[in-house]
Design an enzyme around this catalytic site. Structure first.
Site, PDB file in Angstrom:
ATOM      1  N   ASP A 196      -7.018  -7.183  -6.243  1.00 37.38           N
ATOM      2  CA  ASP A 196      -6.201  -6.985  -5.035  1.00 37.38           C
ATOM      3  C   ASP A 196      -6.178  -8.204  -4.121  1.00 37.38           C
ATOM      4  O   ASP A 196      -6.089  -8.088  -2.896  1.00 37.38           O
ATOM      5  CB  ASP A 196      -6.693  -5.743  -4.255  1.00 37.38           C
ATOM      6  CG  ASP A 196      -6.661  -4.493  -5.109  1.00 37.38           C
ATOM      7  OD1 ASP A 196      -5.766  -4.391  -5.970  1.00 37.38           O
ATOM      8  OD2 ASP A 196      -7.542  -3.632  -4.931  1.00 37.38           O
ATOM      9  N   LYS A 220      -2.247 -11.090  -6.226  1.00 39.94           N
ATOM     10  CA  LYS A 220      -1.714 -11.710  -7.448  1.00 39.94           C
ATOM     11  C   LYS A 220      -0.227 -11.414  -7.626  1.00 39.94           C
ATOM     12  O   LYS A 220       0.527 -12.261  -8.104  1.00 39.94           O
ATOM     13  CB  LYS A 220      -2.492 -11.204  -8.675  1.00 39.94           C
ATOM     14  CG  LYS A 220      -3.981 -11.578  -8.638  1.00 39.94           C
ATOM     15  CD  LYS A 220      -4.736 -10.980  -9.797  1.00 39.94           C
ATOM     16  CE  LYS A 220      -4.839  -9.487  -9.777  1.00 39.94           C
ATOM     17  NZ  LYS A 220      -5.652  -8.908  -8.676  1.00 39.94           N
ATOM     18  N   HIS A 257       0.075  -4.242  -8.436  1.00 40.83           N
ATOM     19  CA  HIS A 257       0.470  -5.536  -7.880  1.00 40.83           C
ATOM     20  C   HIS A 257       1.676  -5.331  -6.964  1.00 40.83           C
ATOM     21  O   HIS A 257       2.716  -4.840  -7.398  1.00 40.83           O
ATOM     22  CB  HIS A 257       0.806  -6.519  -8.999  1.00 40.83           C
ATOM     23  CG  HIS A 257      -0.383  -6.871  -9.839  1.00 40.83           C
ATOM     24  ND1 HIS A 257      -0.346  -7.803 -10.849  1.00 40.83           N
ATOM     25  CD2 HIS A 257      -1.657  -6.416  -9.809  1.00 40.83           C
ATOM     26  CE1 HIS A 257      -1.550  -7.905 -11.396  1.00 40.83           C
ATOM     27  NE2 HIS A 257      -2.348  -7.056 -10.788  1.00 40.83           N
TER      28      HIS A 257
HETATM   29  P1  GDP Z   1      -2.894  -7.697  -6.394  1.00 40.72           P
HETATM   30  O1  GDP Z   1      -3.425  -6.504  -7.097  1.00 40.72           O
HETATM   31  O2  GDP Z   1      -3.788  -8.884  -6.517  1.00 40.72           O
HETATM   32  O3  GDP Z   1      -1.480  -8.004  -6.758  1.00 40.72           O
HETATM   33  O4  GDP Z   1      -2.895  -7.328  -4.836  1.00 40.72           O
HETATM   34  P2  GDP Z   1      -2.383  -5.946  -4.191  1.00 40.72           P
HETATM   35  O5  GDP Z   1      -0.899  -5.924  -4.226  1.00 40.72           O
HETATM   36  O6  GDP Z   1      -3.113  -4.802  -4.770  1.00 40.72           O
HETATM   37  O7  GDP Z   1      -2.942  -6.094  -2.706  1.00 40.72           O
HETATM   38  C1  GDP Z   1      -2.581  -7.163  -1.909  1.00 40.72           C
HETATM   39  C2  GDP Z   1      -1.885  -6.626  -0.637  1.00 40.72           C
HETATM   40  O8  GDP Z   1      -1.806  -7.655   0.311  1.00 40.72           O
HETATM   41  C3  GDP Z   1      -0.469  -6.170  -0.862  1.00 40.72           C
HETATM   42  O9  GDP Z   1      -0.185  -5.120   0.011  1.00 40.72           O
HETATM   43  C4  GDP Z   1       0.362  -7.405  -0.511  1.00 40.72           C
HETATM   44  O10 GDP Z   1       1.668  -7.088  -0.091  1.00 40.72           O
HETATM   45  C5  GDP Z   1      -0.439  -7.956   0.610  1.00 40.72           C
HETATM   46  N1  GDP Z   1      -0.411  -9.427   0.771  1.00 40.72           N
HETATM   47  C6  GDP Z   1      -0.388 -10.389  -0.192  1.00 40.72           C
HETATM   48  N2  GDP Z   1      -0.497 -11.614   0.362  1.00 40.72           N
HETATM   49  C7  GDP Z   1      -0.608 -11.410   1.699  1.00 40.72           C
HETATM   50  C8  GDP Z   1      -0.792 -12.280   2.811  1.00 40.72           C
HETATM   51  O11 GDP Z   1      -0.887 -13.507   2.700  1.00 40.72           O
HETATM   52  N3  GDP Z   1      -0.893 -11.684   4.053  1.00 40.72           N
HETATM   53  C9  GDP Z   1      -0.808 -10.337   4.229  1.00 40.72           C
HETATM   54  N4  GDP Z   1      -0.916  -9.851   5.459  1.00 40.72           N
HETATM   55  N5  GDP Z   1      -0.638  -9.504   3.198  1.00 40.72           N
HETATM   56  C10 GDP Z   1      -0.550 -10.023   1.953  1.00 40.72           C
HETATM   57  P1  IMO Z   2      -5.440  -5.282  -9.545  1.00 42.27           P
HETATM   58  O1  IMO Z   2      -4.798  -5.914 -10.749  1.00 42.27           O
HETATM   59  C1  IMO Z   2      -9.043  -3.559  -7.799  1.00 42.27           C
HETATM   60  C2  IMO Z   2     -11.653  -1.280 -10.500  1.00 42.27           C
HETATM   61  C3  IMO Z   2     -11.761   0.207 -10.297  1.00 42.27           C
HETATM   62  C4  IMO Z   2     -13.202   0.436 -10.750  1.00 42.27           C
HETATM   63  C5  IMO Z   2     -13.340  -0.548 -11.914  1.00 42.27           C
HETATM   64  C6  IMO Z   2     -13.152   0.083 -13.285  1.00 42.27           C
HETATM   65  O2  IMO Z   2      -4.500  -4.502  -8.690  1.00 42.27           O
HETATM   66  O3  IMO Z   2      -6.232  -6.297  -8.793  1.00 42.27           O
HETATM   67  P2  IMO Z   2     -11.001   0.920 -14.617  1.00 42.27           P
HETATM   68  O4  IMO Z   2      -9.998   1.985 -14.299  1.00 42.27           O
HETATM   69  O5  IMO Z   2     -10.404  -0.445 -14.779  1.00 42.27           O
HETATM   70  O6  IMO Z   2     -11.903   1.276 -15.762  1.00 42.27           O
HETATM   71  O7  IMO Z   2     -11.962   0.861 -13.307  1.00 42.27           O
HETATM   72  O8  IMO Z   2     -12.358  -1.540 -11.703  1.00 42.27           O
HETATM   73  N1  IMO Z   2     -10.265  -1.784 -10.666  1.00 42.27           N
HETATM   74  C7  IMO Z   2      -9.602  -2.484  -9.740  1.00 42.27           C
HETATM   75  N2  IMO Z   2      -9.938  -2.820  -8.473  1.00 42.27           N
HETATM   76  N3  IMO Z   2      -7.868  -3.985  -8.323  1.00 42.27           N
HETATM   77  C8  IMO Z   2      -7.519  -3.678  -9.583  1.00 42.27           C
HETATM   78  O9  IMO Z   2      -6.422  -4.182 -10.173  1.00 42.27           O
HETATM   79  C9  IMO Z   2      -8.384  -2.858 -10.347  1.00 42.27           C
HETATM   80  N4  IMO Z   2      -8.350  -2.350 -11.606  1.00 42.27           N
HETATM   81  C10 IMO Z   2      -9.521  -1.715 -11.787  1.00 42.27           C
HETATM   82  O10 IMO Z   2     -11.584   0.568  -8.944  1.00 42.27           O
HETATM   83  O11 IMO Z   2     -14.090   0.021  -9.753  1.00 42.27           O
HETATM   84 MG    MG Z   3      -3.901  -4.495  -6.732  1.00 40.12          MG
END
Ligand code: GDP
Ligand code: IMO
Ligand code: MG
Length: 427
Positions: free
Chosen positions: A13, A16, A41
């Site tokens: 999170d 990416k 994502h």
């Molecule tokens: P990922 O799993 O790595 O793709 O990340 P997620 O989408 O799960 O979580 C990142 C969150 O942060 C999302 O809600 C994005 O829209 C938000 N986000 C990404 N870059 C930025 C940033 O530079 N600033 C802020 N405020 N939010 C961001």
């Molecule tokens: P993105 O791509 C954050 C965590 C789960 C749990 C552990 C194992 O959005 O960054 P699983 O279902 O994979 O066997 O769970 O990994 N987990 C993540 N945490 N971001 C993710 O993906 C995750 N994918 C799995 O919360 O702790």
């Molecule tokens: Mg994520």
């Protein structure tokens, strides 16, 4: 330019999705190489919010081909509903390619994931419950069913019949769960086969041809370094290798094609699910970070645990991934704190440790040693160039660079496509 890899440097999170979308405008292919629909994502384009789970974030860029590589585990029902959801919003999903060698998440995998977690009780990992672990387990145990098996209903049935013999015993006799019916699954998956058939390809070959003709391939990691089954906080990890070394294997290209590794790293730290987290803030400040940063899971809706930036982890991620560039996200979230602590080392049993400790026992006992930098109060969301950042924010970035050992080449100041400050061009 050949292939570049984008990885999460913390516990997932990190942003990416947003970074992939940004680079997606300058590349020809975007490939997911591991994980499955445990990922969430987010891409924000104007008023539109997209949450992608299995489909590479490149799908939102009309000129690039999204590819689900062999290293991914695919729940075909979930994939199809994700495709339908995007198509309903006017996104062309016909370009999507799916590796014939990717493994399928089956109903018994989902059932086992949930019931195993329940049996672990207090020791549970906090998985996403999507069947990820059991599917990768069967892949390695050589009892998996692959995307290519969808193309041969006879083989599909034979393989499933064989595995269900054992899985149903386990489900019914060990866990007291309902048995899974062979005929029902064969019928359900035959429907998926019909719809996914046109997308199935020898994706390694496609990518090799693209690279040979000078096209650019972006490998989009999911999860993060500390969730890596080899390099993460085992057993509180996912069941795949998000680290850059696996990108070549999971996409089916040679590692010599990769010349850049971009580490996506949040300006603070978050984690979903159980496991050690040295800089975790179990207080009002942690609550503030969660609120301002909107730290709630995209996949499961769970609250993310929050804490300050951990430079020991950053340094470790730079090392195990061979990070060439850091993409620092969510710097805007830190506006308004008088002082911003950075964890520069750990105190473990009275001894100072500067590197990721060798054993999990030590990591569980690691207490963060902080250095504090002055904060800033300006709203960064409208800043569009590095030069316009407040001096304190620049000092914070410089400190992270020095402590991590890699240059910060891009900075996120908001979720939108235009809210990124590019210092060094990444593609
Ligand atoms: P990922 O799993 O790595 O793709 O990340 P997620 O989408 O799960 O979580 C990142 C969150 O942060 C999302 O809600 C994005 O829209 C938000 N986000 C990404 N870059 C930025 C940033 O530079 N600033 C802020 N405020 N939010 C961001
Ligand atoms: P993105 O791509 C954050 C965590 C789960 C749990 C552990 C194992 O959005 O960054 P699983 O279902 O994979 O066997 O769970 O990994 N987990 C993540 N945490 N971001 C993710 O993906 C995750 N994918 C799995 O919360 O702790
Ligand atoms: Mg994520």
């Amino acid at each position: 330019m050949p292939a570049l890899v984008l990885i999460g440097a913390q516990w997932g999170d990190e942003g990416k999705g947003k970074a992939t979308d940004l680079l997606g405008g300058a590349v020809d292919y975007v490939v997911r190489y591991q994980g499955g629909n445990n990922a969430g994502h987010t891409v924000v384009i104007g008023e539109e919010h997209y949450a992608l789970h299995l489909i590479p974030s490149g799908i939102l860029r009309a000129d690039c081909v999204p590819v689900i590589g062999n290293g991914v585990v695919i729940d075909p029902g979930v994939l199809l509903s994700e495709m339908d959801g995007l198509a309903a919003r006017g996104i062309d999903v016909s370009r999507l390619l799916i590796s014939a060698n990717a493994h399928l998440i089956m109903p018994h995998h989902r059932a086992l994931d949930r019931v195993i977690e329940r049996y672990l009780g207090k020791s549970r990992i906090g998985t996403t419950g999507r069947g990820i672990g059991p599917t990768y387990g069967d892949k390695v145990a050589r009892t998996g069913i692959r995307v290519q098996d969808l193309l041969d209903p006879g083989i599909f049935r034979k393989k499933l019949e064989l595995v269900l013999r054992e899985k149903n015993q386990v489900l019914a006799k060990v866990y007291n769960r309902r048995r899974i019916e062979l005929d029902e699954v064969c019928e359900e998956y035959a429907g998926y086969a019909k719809r996914l058939g046109p997308h199935i390809a020898d994706t390694g070959l496609v990518l090799d041809k693209a690279l040979r003709s000078g096209q650019v391939v972006l490998l989009e990691g999911s999860q993060g370094t500390l969730l890596d089954v080899d390099h993460g906080t085992y057993p509180f990890v996912t069941s795949s290798n998000p680290t850059a070394g696996y990108a070549a294997t999971g996409a089916g290209i040679g590692p010599t094609k990769i010349n850049r590794v971009i580490g996506i790293i949040k300006a603070y730290t978050t984690r979903v699910g159980a496991g050690p987290f040295p800089t975790e803030l179990d207080d009002k400040v942690g609550e503030e970070l969660r609120r301002i940063g909107g730290e709630f899971g995209v996949t499961t809706g769970r609250s993310r645990r929050t804490g300050w930036f951990d430079a020991v982890i950053a340094r470790y991620a730079v090392r195990v991934n061979g990070v060439t560039d850091l993409f620092l996200t969510k710097l805007d979230v830190l506006s308004g704190f008088d002082r911003v602590p950075i964890c520069v080392g750990y105190d473990i049993g009275g001894e100072r440790v500067d590197e990721m400790p060798m054993t999990q026992t030590e990591f569980h006992h690691a207490k963060p040693i902080y250095t504090e930098l002055p904060g800033w109060h300006e709203d960064l969301s409208g800043v569009r160039s590095y030069a316009d950042l407040p001096a304190a924010a620049k000092d914070y970035i410089r400190a992270l660079e020095e402590l991590s050992g890699a240059p910060v080449s891009a900075i996120g100041v908001g979720p939108g496509r235009d809210q990124t400050l590019v210092i060094n061009e990444l593609v």
